[in-house]
Design an enzyme around this catalytic site. Structure first.
Site, short mmCIF file in Angstrom:
data_model
loop_
_atom_site.label_atom_id
_atom_site.label_comp_id
_atom_site.label_asym_id
_atom_site.label_seq_id
_atom_site.Cartn_x
_atom_site.Cartn_y
_atom_site.Cartn_z
N HIS A 207 0.86 -1.20 0.00
CA HIS A 207 0.00 0.00 0.00
C HIS A 207 0.89 1.24 0.00
O HIS A 207 1.86 1.30 0.74
CB HIS A 207 -0.87 -0.02 1.26
CG HIS A 207 -1.94 1.01 1.27
ND1 HIS A 207 -1.71 2.33 1.58
CD2 HIS A 207 -3.26 0.92 0.98
CE1 HIS A 207 -2.84 3.01 1.50
NE2 HIS A 207 -3.80 2.19 1.13
N CYS A 245 -3.63 2.94 -4.68
CA CYS A 245 -4.60 3.66 -3.83
C CYS A 245 -4.67 5.10 -4.31
O CYS A 245 -3.74 5.88 -4.08
CB CYS A 245 -4.18 3.57 -2.36
SG CYS A 245 -5.32 4.47 -1.29
N HIS A 272 -7.58 0.50 -4.41
CA HIS A 272 -8.50 1.26 -3.56
C HIS A 272 -8.80 2.52 -4.35
O HIS A 272 -7.88 3.24 -4.72
CB HIS A 272 -7.79 1.76 -2.30
CG HIS A 272 -7.37 0.69 -1.34
ND1 HIS A 272 -6.63 0.96 -0.22
CD2 HIS A 272 -7.60 -0.64 -1.32
CE1 HIS A 272 -6.42 -0.16 0.46
NE2 HIS A 272 -7.00 -1.15 -0.20
N ASP A 317 -12.95 3.13 -1.39
CA ASP A 317 -12.12 3.36 -0.20
C ASP A 317 -12.91 4.16 0.81
O ASP A 317 -14.13 4.09 0.81
CB ASP A 317 -10.83 4.05 -0.63
CG ASP A 317 -9.68 3.76 0.32
OD1 ASP A 317 -9.90 3.06 1.31
OD2 ASP A 317 -8.58 4.24 0.06
N HIS A 318 -12.24 4.92 1.64
CA HIS A 318 -12.94 5.66 2.68
C HIS A 318 -14.15 6.38 2.11
O HIS A 318 -14.10 6.91 1.01
CB HIS A 318 -12.05 6.75 3.29
CG HIS A 318 -10.74 6.23 3.76
ND1 HIS A 318 -9.66 7.03 3.97
CD2 HIS A 318 -10.35 4.98 4.08
CE1 HIS A 318 -8.65 6.30 4.39
NE2 HIS A 318 -9.03 5.06 4.46
N TYR A 331 -15.21 4.31 7.32
CA TYR A 331 -15.63 2.96 6.94
C TYR A 331 -17.11 2.67 7.23
O TYR A 331 -17.45 1.60 7.72
CB TYR A 331 -14.72 1.91 7.58
CG TYR A 331 -13.40 1.83 6.84
CD1 TYR A 331 -13.31 1.13 5.64
CD2 TYR A 331 -12.26 2.47 7.30
CE1 TYR A 331 -12.12 1.07 4.93
CE2 TYR A 331 -11.06 2.41 6.61
CZ TYR A 331 -11.00 1.71 5.43
OH TYR A 331 -9.84 1.64 4.71
C1 DNO Z 1 -6.73 3.03 5.32
C2 DNO Z 1 -6.14 1.88 4.65
C3 DNO Z 1 -4.79 1.55 5.20
C4 DNO Z 1 -4.33 0.22 4.63
C5 DNO Z 1 -2.96 -0.16 5.07
C6 DNO Z 1 -2.49 -1.35 4.29
O1 DNO Z 1 -7.89 3.13 5.39
O2 DNO Z 1 -6.12 2.05 3.29
O3 DNO Z 1 -4.88 1.46 6.58
O4 DNO Z 1 -5.20 -0.77 5.06
O5 DNO Z 1 -2.06 0.86 4.92
O6 DNO Z 1 -1.52 -2.01 4.99
#
Ligand code: DNO
Length: 362
Positions: A207, A245, A272, A317-318, A331
């Site tokens: 990530h 991401c 993501h 993602d978020h 989340y």
């Molecule tokens: C945040 C996530 C990160 C991700 C880690 C992967 O919401 O995208 O916490 O899970 O960095 O190891």
């Protein structure tokens, strides 16, 4: 492309598997054993329990996020080998249950970092916010002091509790660790892990750093295209991959996200996708997934994945916190479900256009 949704597990998430199953197009959950301390082997029985619960609800468990990396591995301490061996065992256990992708990060001390978890926005929703002025002005010493004196004043999401206990120590351990050192430690880890991951049919997917620049003087090595190329070239294995991401890399307006997707699609098993809105002072807020609401070219990113034949996993993602939902920061169910639909809509448009094109060509 396969759409997935992050889920924190029974008793650890306000969202149920049934709810996730009802989001159109979502085929699997992205999960982890959040109660196993970093560095320990994930027991097969515990893995089996989550896999069974999830599969019974008609969802797959092919993506894990994250098997976290013990700080000793990142620091390159002599004790790292025992933690690397444990990591290999975890991969073997996961592969027995059909896991195909393991997301992880190599960020020192922190995982993702924001200054505000519930920043009010114009429409009355709240969202995660990064105040650049506030963060960039702080030294490691001030962060530790801040933590000790007024933890409430300074939100630290994404931290594992065991890291917090030894914050002072961990910061001092990183004092002499350069980016080159950190990359060397990552390379050491990947050289050990990738052969095992290959045997297990698992793709490791690192990530990016979030935000994608150094904070508190700590080294960061997954910030931009050059960093990604460097780490993918450091260990040439199909199991050495990237979690693309958009929101993390997009925290730096200079990152060309479409170019990053174009260049690395075949090394991206997992993505993501979310939007952020930039401010002039380097701060950013997490907006809805929609292109018009933020600064990132979300639909162009999806189009590029489509054009490059992406066959990995995607998750929204978020999300913002909307409709009065009480949930984990970033989340919740509602805004992420909207995000999933937006991404699927963009993808399906490509599918339709392709179909029309081939009919036209007949
Ligand atoms: C945040 C996530 C990160 C991700 C880690 C992967 O919401 O995208 O916490 O899970 O960095 O190891």
């Amino acid at each position: 492309m396969q759409m997935t949704f992050r889920w924190y597990g029974v008793g650890n998430d306000s969202i149920t598997l049934k709810q996730i199953r009802q989001i159109p197009g979502v085929k699997g959950v992205v999960w982890a054993l959040h109660d196993v301390p970093v560095g320990e082997v994930w027991p097969a029985e515990k893995i089996e329990e989550v896999v069974n619960q999830t599969n019974e609800c008609g969802l797959n468990t092919e993506v894990v996020e994250s098997v976290n990396i013990h700080e000793d591995i990142k620091l390159g301490l002599p004790t790292r080998d025992k933690y690397i061996e444990a990591y290999k065992e975890t991969l073997k256990n996961l592969s027995q249950f059909g896991v195909k992708v393991v997301c992880y990060n190599f960020m020192p001390v922190f995982d993702w970092f924001r200054t505000d978890l519930f920043k009010e926005t114009e429409d009355g929703s709240t969202a995660l916010f990064f105040d650049a002025k506030k963060v960039l002005a702080l030294t490691p010493e001030q962060v530790v002091k801040n933590m000790e004196e007024n933890a409430k004043d300074f939100t630290l999401p994404g931290w594992e509790p065991e890291r917090l206990k030894d914050l002072k120590l961990v910061f001092s351990q990183y004092k002499d660790v350069s980016e080159a050192d950190l990359l060397e430690n990552l390379t050491y880890f990947l050289k050990e892990i990738c052969p095992v991951a290959e045997q297990c049919g698992i793709k490791m997917a690192i990530h990016p750093d979030d935000p994608p620049f150094s904070i508190f003087g700590l080294p960061r090595i997954v910030k931009n295209k050059e960093d990604i190329a460097r780490l993918l070239n450091a260990v040439d294995s199909p199991s050495n991959g990237l979690t693309f991401c958009s929101g993390s890399l997009g925290g730096n307006p200079n990152n060309d996200l479409v170019d990053i997707v174009k260049t690395f699609t075949d090394r991206i098993p997992f993505a993501h996708i979310r939007n952020v809105k930039h401010f002039e002072d380097g701060s950013f807020i997490e907006s809805s997934h929609r292109v018009e609401d933020g600064s990132l070219p979300i639909t162009e990113i999806v189009n590029t994945f489509y054009e490059n034949g992406f066959d990995g996993y995607i998750r929204p993602d978020h999300g913002r916190h909307i409709w009065d939902e009480v949930c984990r920061p970033g989340y919740g169910l509602y805004d992420r479900a909207l995000g999933a639909m937006y991404l699927i809509g963009a993808w399906d448009t490509n599918v339709l256009l392709k179909k029309k094109e081939s009919v036209g060509a007949l």
